[in-house]
Motif scaffolding. Structure first.
Motif, PDB file in Angstrom:
ATOM      1  N   GLN A 174      28.126 -53.908  22.737  1.00  0.00           N
ATOM      2  CA  GLN A 174      29.164 -53.473  23.661  1.00  0.00           C
ATOM      3  C   GLN A 174      30.008 -52.394  22.988  1.00  0.00           C
ATOM      4  N   VAL A 175      30.173 -51.297  23.704  1.00  0.00           N
ATOM      5  CA  VAL A 175      30.932 -50.178  23.164  1.00  0.00           C
ATOM      6  C   VAL A 175      32.419 -50.445  23.333  1.00  0.00           C
ATOM      7  N   GLN A 176      33.154 -50.223  22.275  1.00  0.00           N
ATOM      8  CA  GLN A 176      34.610 -50.338  22.337  1.00  0.00           C
ATOM      9  C   GLN A 176      35.224 -48.997  21.970  1.00  0.00           C
ATOM     10  N   VAL A 177      36.245 -48.627  22.728  1.00  0.00           N
ATOM     11  CA  VAL A 177      36.907 -47.339  22.551  1.00  0.00           C
ATOM     12  C   VAL A 177      38.406 -47.601  22.502  1.00  0.00           C
ATOM     13  N   VAL A 178      39.036 -47.200  21.423  1.00  0.00           N
ATOM     14  CA  VAL A 178      40.455 -47.494  21.249  1.00  0.00           C
ATOM     15  C   VAL A 178      41.204 -46.222  20.866  1.00  0.00           C
ATOM     16  N   GLU A 179      42.133 -45.828  21.741  1.00  0.00           N
ATOM     17  CA  GLU A 179      42.949 -44.637  21.486  1.00  0.00           C
ATOM     18  C   GLU A 179      44.268 -45.026  20.833  1.00  0.00           C
ATOM     19  N   SER A 180      44.829 -44.080  20.130  1.00  0.00           N
ATOM     20  CA  SER A 180      46.156 -44.260  19.551  1.00  0.00           C
ATOM     21  C   SER A 180      46.785 -42.895  19.331  1.00  0.00           C
ATOM     22  N   GLY A 181      48.077 -42.899  19.045  1.00  0.00           N
ATOM     23  CA  GLY A 181      48.746 -41.656  18.696  1.00  0.00           C
ATOM     24  C   GLY A 181      49.646 -41.070  19.758  1.00  0.00           C
ATOM     25  N   GLY A 182      49.663 -41.669  20.925  1.00  0.00           N
ATOM     26  CA  GLY A 182      50.537 -41.155  21.963  1.00  0.00           C
ATOM     27  C   GLY A 182      52.000 -41.439  21.644  1.00  0.00           C
ATOM     28  N   GLY A 183      52.880 -40.856  22.452  1.00  0.00           N
ATOM     29  CA  GLY A 183      54.303 -41.088  22.241  1.00  0.00           C
ATOM     30  C   GLY A 183      55.146 -40.111  23.014  1.00  0.00           C
ATOM     31  N   LEU A 184      56.412 -40.110  22.681  1.00  0.00           N
ATOM     32  CA  LEU A 184      57.386 -39.219  23.309  1.00  0.00           C
ATOM     33  C   LEU A 184      57.665 -38.055  22.368  1.00  0.00           C
ATOM     34  N   VAL A 185      57.573 -36.851  22.912  1.00  0.00           N
ATOM     35  CA  VAL A 185      57.790 -35.658  22.110  1.00  0.00           C
ATOM     36  C   VAL A 185      58.533 -34.632  22.943  1.00  0.00           C
ATOM     37  N   GLN A 186      59.283 -33.791  22.299  1.00  0.00           N
ATOM     38  CA  GLN A 186      60.002 -32.746  23.012  1.00  0.00           C
ATOM     39  C   GLN A 186      59.089 -31.555  23.302  1.00  0.00           C
ATOM     40  N   THR A 187      59.476 -30.776  24.274  1.00  0.00           N
ATOM     41  CA  THR A 187      58.751 -29.559  24.598  1.00  0.00           C
ATOM     42  C   THR A 187      58.585 -28.707  23.341  1.00  0.00           C
ATOM     43  N   GLY A 188      57.365 -28.230  23.143  1.00  0.00           N
ATOM     44  CA  GLY A 188      57.062 -27.435  21.961  1.00  0.00           C
ATOM     45  C   GLY A 188      56.578 -28.243  20.781  1.00  0.00           C
ATOM     46  N   GLY A 189      56.640 -29.549  20.898  1.00  0.00           N
ATOM     47  CA  GLY A 189      56.227 -30.419  19.806  1.00  0.00           C
ATOM     48  C   GLY A 189      54.726 -30.613  19.730  1.00  0.00           C
ATOM     49  N   SER A 190      54.327 -31.447  18.784  1.00  0.00           N
ATOM     50  CA  SER A 190      52.909 -31.689  18.541  1.00  0.00           C
ATOM     51  C   SER A 190      52.623 -33.191  18.453  1.00  0.00           C
ATOM     52  N   LEU A 191      51.385 -33.533  18.769  1.00  0.00           N
ATOM     53  CA  LEU A 191      50.906 -34.898  18.616  1.00  0.00           C
ATOM     54  C   LEU A 191      49.435 -34.837  18.251  1.00  0.00           C
ATOM     55  N   ARG A 192      48.987 -35.851  17.524  1.00  0.00           N
ATOM     56  CA  ARG A 192      47.561 -35.993  17.272  1.00  0.00           C
ATOM     57  C   ARG A 192      47.107 -37.344  17.792  1.00  0.00           C
ATOM     58  N   LEU A 193      46.196 -37.303  18.742  1.00  0.00           N
ATOM     59  CA  LEU A 193      45.611 -38.527  19.283  1.00  0.00           C
ATOM     60  C   LEU A 193      44.352 -38.857  18.504  1.00  0.00           C
ATOM     61  N   SER A 194      44.115 -40.138  18.336  1.00  0.00           N
ATOM     62  CA  SER A 194      42.908 -40.607  17.664  1.00  0.00           C
ATOM     63  C   SER A 194      42.164 -41.570  18.572  1.00  0.00           C
ATOM     64  N   CYS A 195      40.874 -41.644  18.359  1.00  0.00           N
ATOM     65  CA  CYS A 195      40.038 -42.546  19.163  1.00  0.00           C
ATOM     66  C   CYS A 195      38.932 -43.081  18.264  1.00  0.00           C
ATOM     67  N   VAL A 196      38.901 -44.382  18.124  1.00  0.00           N
ATOM     68  CA  VAL A 196      37.882 -45.029  17.302  1.00  0.00           C
ATOM     69  C   VAL A 196      36.861 -45.706  18.206  1.00  0.00           C
ATOM     70  N   VAL A 197      35.603 -45.496  17.896  1.00  0.00           N
ATOM     71  CA  VAL A 197      34.512 -46.032  18.716  1.00  0.00           C
ATOM     72  C   VAL A 197      33.687 -47.002  17.878  1.00  0.00           C
ATOM     73  N   SER A 198      33.324 -48.108  18.466  1.00  0.00           N
ATOM     74  CA  SER A 198      32.425 -49.056  17.812  1.00  0.00           C
ATOM     75  C   SER A 198      31.366 -49.497  18.805  1.00  0.00           C
ATOM     76  N   GLY A 199      30.253 -49.990  18.263  1.00  0.00           N
ATOM     77  CA  GLY A 199      29.188 -50.482  19.119  1.00  0.00           C
ATOM     78  C   GLY A 199      28.273 -49.407  19.676  1.00  0.00           C
ATOM     79  N   ARG A 200      28.331 -48.233  19.072  1.00  0.00           N
ATOM     80  CA  ARG A 200      27.523 -47.119  19.572  1.00  0.00           C
ATOM     81  C   ARG A 200      27.237 -46.207  18.390  1.00  0.00           C
ATOM     82  N   THR A 201      26.076 -45.534  18.428  1.00  0.00           N
ATOM     83  CA  THR A 201      25.775 -44.553  17.387  1.00  0.00           C
ATOM     84  C   THR A 201      26.651 -43.338  17.636  1.00  0.00           C
ATOM     85  N   PHE A 202      27.822 -43.373  17.043  1.00  0.00           N
ATOM     86  CA  PHE A 202      28.840 -42.377  17.331  1.00  0.00           C
ATOM     87  C   PHE A 202      28.361 -40.967  17.070  1.00  0.00           C
TER      88      PHE A 202
END
Length: 123
Positions: free
Chosen positions: A1-29
């Motif tokens: 069974q494939v599992q997909v888990v995102e992280s890294g979201g949040g509140l940021v001001q205009t002009g700011g930056s964020l990095r989202l991450s996504c980890v996958v398991s159960g699949r030949t990534f």
């Protein structure tokens, strides 16, 4: 069974930056294309970026030049680096595992999805 888990979201001001991450398991990534989509309140889900198994990338016009998708096959992780964020980038961001090695902007070409991570950009 494939599992997909995102992280890294949040509140940021205009002009700011964020990095989202996504980890996958159960699949030949390493042999799967990966994609990022987003859905704002009251709007349909839309394509943001994709990366082929070989590293070729594609972006929606709305984020081109402001986002960068990348992958680390050793960590089964895909990233979305976002900069110069705007209030219209506010949405739930979803990571998806492609059905094949080539990327796509069509959600039907993805077979497993995460629960999403909220990104809110304040003006």
């Amino acid at each position: 069974q494939v599992q997909v888990v995102e992280s890294g979201g949040g509140l940021v001001q205009t002009g700011g930056s964020l990095r989202l991450s996504c980890v996958v398991s159960g699949r030949t990534f390493s042999r799967s294309a990966m994609g990022w989509f987003r859905q704002a309140p009251g709007k349909a889900r839309e394509f943001v970026a994709s990366i082929w198994s070989g590293g070729l990338t594609n972006y929606a016009d709305s984020v081109k030049g402001r986002c960068a998708i990348s992958r680390d096959n050793a960590k089964n992780t895909v990233y979305l680096q976002m900069s110069s964020l705007k209030p219209e980038d506010t949405a739930v961001y979803y990571c998806a595992v492609g059905r094949a090695e080539w990327g796509s902007s069509l959600s039907n070409n993805y077979e497993a999805w995460g629960q999403g991570t909220q990104v809110t950009v304040s003006s």
